[in-house]
Design a protein around this motif. Structure first.
Motif, short mmCIF file in Angstrom:
data_model
loop_
_atom_site.label_atom_id
_atom_site.label_comp_id
_atom_site.label_asym_id
_atom_site.label_seq_id
_atom_site.Cartn_x
_atom_site.Cartn_y
_atom_site.Cartn_z
N SER A 87 -32.41 26.02 -2.79
CA SER A 87 -32.24 24.61 -3.16
C SER A 87 -31.15 23.96 -2.34
O SER A 87 -30.18 24.60 -1.94
CB SER A 87 -31.90 24.45 -4.64
OG SER A 87 -30.53 24.69 -4.88
N VAL A 144 -29.15 21.73 -3.58
CA VAL A 144 -27.96 21.67 -4.45
C VAL A 144 -27.11 22.93 -4.26
O VAL A 144 -25.90 22.86 -4.04
CB VAL A 144 -28.38 21.55 -5.94
CG1 VAL A 144 -27.15 21.66 -6.84
CG2 VAL A 144 -29.12 20.25 -6.20
N GLY A 145 -27.77 24.08 -4.34
CA GLY A 145 -27.04 25.34 -4.22
C GLY A 145 -26.45 25.53 -2.84
O GLY A 145 -25.30 25.96 -2.68
N LYS A 173 -25.62 23.25 -0.61
CA LYS A 173 -24.48 22.36 -0.40
C LYS A 173 -23.22 22.94 -1.04
O LYS A 173 -22.13 22.91 -0.46
CB LYS A 173 -24.75 20.99 -1.03
CG LYS A 173 -25.42 19.99 -0.11
CD LYS A 173 -25.46 18.64 -0.82
CE LYS A 173 -26.14 17.60 0.04
NZ LYS A 173 -26.45 16.39 -0.75
N ALA A 174 -23.36 23.46 -2.24
CA ALA A 174 -22.19 24.04 -2.92
C ALA A 174 -21.66 25.24 -2.14
O ALA A 174 -20.45 25.43 -2.01
CB ALA A 174 -22.56 24.45 -4.35
N ALA A 175 -22.57 26.06 -1.60
CA ALA A 175 -22.16 27.21 -0.81
C ALA A 175 -21.40 26.77 0.44
O ALA A 175 -20.36 27.33 0.79
CB ALA A 175 -23.38 28.05 -0.43
N ASP A 234 -19.87 23.84 0.82
CA ASP A 234 -18.60 23.26 0.36
C ASP A 234 -17.57 24.35 0.07
O ASP A 234 -16.38 24.17 0.32
CB ASP A 234 -18.82 22.45 -0.93
CG ASP A 234 -19.48 21.10 -0.66
OD1 ASP A 234 -19.58 20.71 0.51
OD2 ASP A 234 -19.89 20.45 -1.64
N ALA A 235 -18.02 25.47 -0.48
CA ALA A 235 -17.09 26.52 -0.89
C ALA A 235 -16.58 27.34 0.29
O ALA A 235 -15.39 27.67 0.35
CB ALA A 235 -17.75 27.43 -1.92
N PRO A 256 -26.88 24.51 -12.47
CA PRO A 256 -27.11 23.69 -11.26
C PRO A 256 -27.23 24.55 -9.99
O PRO A 256 -28.06 24.28 -9.14
CB PRO A 256 -25.85 22.79 -11.22
CG PRO A 256 -25.44 22.66 -12.65
CD PRO A 256 -25.71 24.03 -13.24
N PHE A 257 -26.39 25.60 -9.91
CA PHE A 257 -26.40 26.44 -8.71
C PHE A 257 -27.64 27.33 -8.65
O PHE A 257 -28.19 27.56 -7.58
CB PHE A 257 -25.14 27.31 -8.69
CG PHE A 257 -24.88 27.99 -7.37
CD1 PHE A 257 -24.47 27.26 -6.27
CD2 PHE A 257 -25.03 29.36 -7.22
CE1 PHE A 257 -24.23 27.87 -5.04
CE2 PHE A 257 -24.80 29.99 -6.01
CZ PHE A 257 -24.39 29.24 -4.91
N GLY A 283 -32.57 26.45 -8.26
CA GLY A 283 -33.52 26.71 -7.18
C GLY A 283 -34.07 28.13 -7.25
O GLY A 283 -35.27 28.36 -7.03
N TRP A 332 -35.68 21.49 -12.64
CA TRP A 332 -35.06 20.24 -12.17
C TRP A 332 -35.39 19.08 -13.10
O TRP A 332 -34.54 18.22 -13.33
CB TRP A 332 -35.53 19.93 -10.74
CG TRP A 332 -35.18 20.99 -9.74
CD1 TRP A 332 -36.04 21.83 -9.11
CD2 TRP A 332 -33.87 21.34 -9.27
NE1 TRP A 332 -35.35 22.68 -8.27
CE2 TRP A 332 -34.02 22.41 -8.36
CE3 TRP A 332 -32.58 20.88 -9.55
CZ2 TRP A 332 -32.93 23.00 -7.70
CZ3 TRP A 332 -31.50 21.47 -8.91
CH2 TRP A 332 -31.68 22.51 -8.01
N VAL A 392 -16.22 21.42 -5.78
CA VAL A 392 -17.48 22.07 -5.37
C VAL A 392 -18.46 22.13 -6.53
O VAL A 392 -19.63 21.74 -6.42
CB VAL A 392 -17.19 23.51 -4.85
CG1 VAL A 392 -18.51 24.24 -4.57
CG2 VAL A 392 -16.32 23.49 -3.62
N ALA A 445 -22.04 19.87 -7.27
CA ALA A 445 -23.33 20.52 -7.51
C ALA A 445 -23.93 20.04 -8.83
O ALA A 445 -25.14 19.82 -8.93
CB ALA A 445 -23.16 22.04 -7.51
N ASP A 461 -25.22 16.60 -8.18
CA ASP A 461 -26.44 16.72 -7.36
C ASP A 461 -27.64 17.16 -8.20
O ASP A 461 -28.76 16.73 -7.99
CB ASP A 461 -26.25 17.75 -6.24
CG ASP A 461 -25.40 17.21 -5.09
OD1 ASP A 461 -25.14 15.99 -5.07
OD2 ASP A 461 -24.99 18.02 -4.24
#
Lengths: 374, 374
Positions: free
Chosen positions: A300, A302-303, A305-307, A309-310, B255-256, B259, B285, B302, B306, B309
């Motif tokens: 995804s 969403v996931g 992007k978080a990865a 970002d982290a 959220p993470f 997916g 979703w 972070v 998410a 998002d």
């Protein structure tokens, strides 16, 4: 190096010798044939055992595990899969549960045999295949360290795949430190991968109705997160600053939960009292940005992007998880939706065709794992 | 309504009558006094039991649980905390483990008493306090439904707080459907909150060295994620389309992992064979964007990004988790770092002073929970 090469760092093989071991076993992990089913079944998970022990497993139409197709052990099929998905380089690894179930006596010999067969596969397709080796963790420490030394001499070996069990007591076990140190000294990257999930009881009394979804979708990433958090709290990343570890499935849930872990550390009466929360402390964020890499197998935007970002866009690496999650409604010889989902997530999260996408899809792996020669 | 009001939707109270019950108990959850400790200790978690049963708990300097300060049951202290952090409105709720441990006979009476005391607290500070009620889930179904009907008549009640145990068999239990339907019909929002975490064994043999970090930082959010995933797979969100649920700690890890859950559903042999993966299916979703709200208690930019998002900026609601996570190195009467971490995460994720930040910090809660009168 072509910066737009696609590299798959999360892709598994079961060499024929390993399948033979699994076929001979009465308990999981095992391979078993069922009457009327075209492929034998590969049964790996504790959650699959109830169905395995059902006398009428076949008559209900629900067989345990998954079909052991040629995708699991055929090198030609791996290359076909790579070509179908424009994957230039694959860093192959033995899939779970590796050698965790072997006795101390047999594991070193089998590890050597398996690593040699991975090495041979890479030699058949120079430049297209590299591999993560498998360690005989049930053997004596000296044998494990000897195996690491041997692996460094195999030209296409770039690290080891590791489960969360370690020597049987988890990755926060101080007895593992010599192994982590040896891997770090040899520049061998660890690919941390789940297998055990969570105890069956957490899925509740109706779990069987939900197929494999709960143990695979939740158990696997939660297992990885717990393993890394235990390593972090035990000070492993402090003790071995050169440790480098790729976390499967984008870190399990670590990018999302890192803030909560940090807050729980800062607010823990015991840790504060013991002086473990002082200035200069290595935070979870430090580990994510300096010692850990994440695969991009999170399905995804969403996931992903978080990865990013982290950990930063220089630390993400595309993967497919082949031969797991084959398409169920289209031809296995064609494109796999599980692969497309992850590739599209990269495009959406960092921009299709962008420099960042090229890094995640291959550039980072080529640079971090030195995929430019033997 | 002032759009920049700060609303705290994740904030707990233990009324004196509940503390009295806990003080009388020999097993967790319980409240116990230790010689030399200024406050009694509130001991809630399975992971705290080893320390509770240690004879020399006090002499080691490590007491089990957490100090039961006046922050837990004093309304004046709650108002002081709100004023200190510029919180205009709090939606208070009983903290875990609610009434899960009570017998069928006693739970309805105690639920009524507790809900009445929350209602009385709200009446003392009109417009500043609302509450989530507590259900007597160990009682007979008619009694639970009766309690819901009673709660709708309490002027400041806006929903119920719910653990993951349900009637003892999880939230995917079909016997819960009448309760979910009744809550949905009455416009009562569910605040889903963890308590049980994960079985102790997953933290490994060295868990005691890490204080409460593993069960709180990982066990809690994983429990929430598993509970919601089980509800999703059981079709609860299909069966009760009007169900509205706020998930604690920004959805745990939902959220993470959404997916991966979706991909595992699409690739599950059993679910596909049973025709459960057809077109028009309600995806995870859809649930995140239409039936679920998330609190903003995730302690990082972070994580919060998410969450936004995944669910949209109109579905996030600020919370503090007061009275848990008090500051350990500064005065409890002043600002709490645990609160600041979450407020700063909102500022960073959606822009300090932005319209979006105003929504997350209060506007969404005011609108969704109708916090504009009795």
């Amino acid at each position: 190096m072509a910066p737009n090469k696609i590299v798959d760092i999360h892709t598994h093989m079961y060499p024929p010798s390993y399948v033979k071991i699994l076929t001979s076993r009465p308990t999981i992990p095992l391979v078993r044939s069922f009457p009327g089913a075209s492929d034998p079944r590969l049964i790996l998970l504790e959650a699959e055992v109830p169905l395995l022990n059902q006398d009428d497993a076949h008559s209900t139409g629900h067989l345990p595990g998954r079909p052991l197709t040629k995708h699991y052990s055929s090198l030609a099929q791996k290359i076909h899969f790579m070509d179908t998905h424009d994957i230039a380089i694959s860093v192959i690894s033995l899939a779970n549960p590796w050698l965790d179930f072997l006795s101390a006596e047999e594991s070193t010999g089998i590890a050597r045999e398996i690593n040699q067969s991975f090495s041979d596969m890479c030699k058949e397709h120079p430049g297209r295949l590299y591999f993560f080796a498998t360690l005989p963790l049930t053997a004596k420490l000296e044998e494990v360290l000897g195996c690491i030394a041997e692996c460094t001499k195999l030209p296409y070996c770039r690290g080891v795949i590791l489960g969360t069990s370690g020597l049987g007591k988890g990755l926060d076990d101080p007895d593992l430190l010599p192994i982590f140190k040896s891997l770090a000294e040899h520049g061998m990257t660890i690919f941390l991968h789940p297998h055990y999930g969570l105890p069956n009881e957490v899925w509740g009394p109706r779990a069987e109705k939900y197929g494999h979804v709960l143990p695979l979708a939740l158990g696997f990433p939660m297992e990885t997160t717990i393993a890394v958090a235990r390593m972090y709290l035990a000070g492993v990343f402090d003790a071995v600053p050169a440790l480098r570890m790729i976390l499967a499935h984008s870190g399990g849930t670590l990018p999302f939960l890192a803030g909560r872990i940090e807050s729980c550390v800062l607010h823990d009466g015991v840790l504060v009292k013991e002086g473990k929360v002082g200035p200069g402390r290595r935070t979870v964020w430090d580990v994510l940005k300096e010692q850990v890499y994440l695969d991009a197998v999170i399905y995804s935007e969403v996931g992903l992007k978080a990865a990013v970002d982290a950990s930063g866009v220089d630390r993400l690496m595309f993967g497919t998880d082949h031969p797991f999650f084959p398409p169920l409604t289209s031809d296995e010889e064609g494109k796999w939706e599980s692969v497309t989902l992850n590739a599209e997530a990269v495009d959406r999260a960092v921009g299709k065709g962008s420099k960042e996408a090229q890094k995640v899809m291959g550039g980072n792996a080529i640079s971090v794992l030195r995929l430019e020669g033997e």
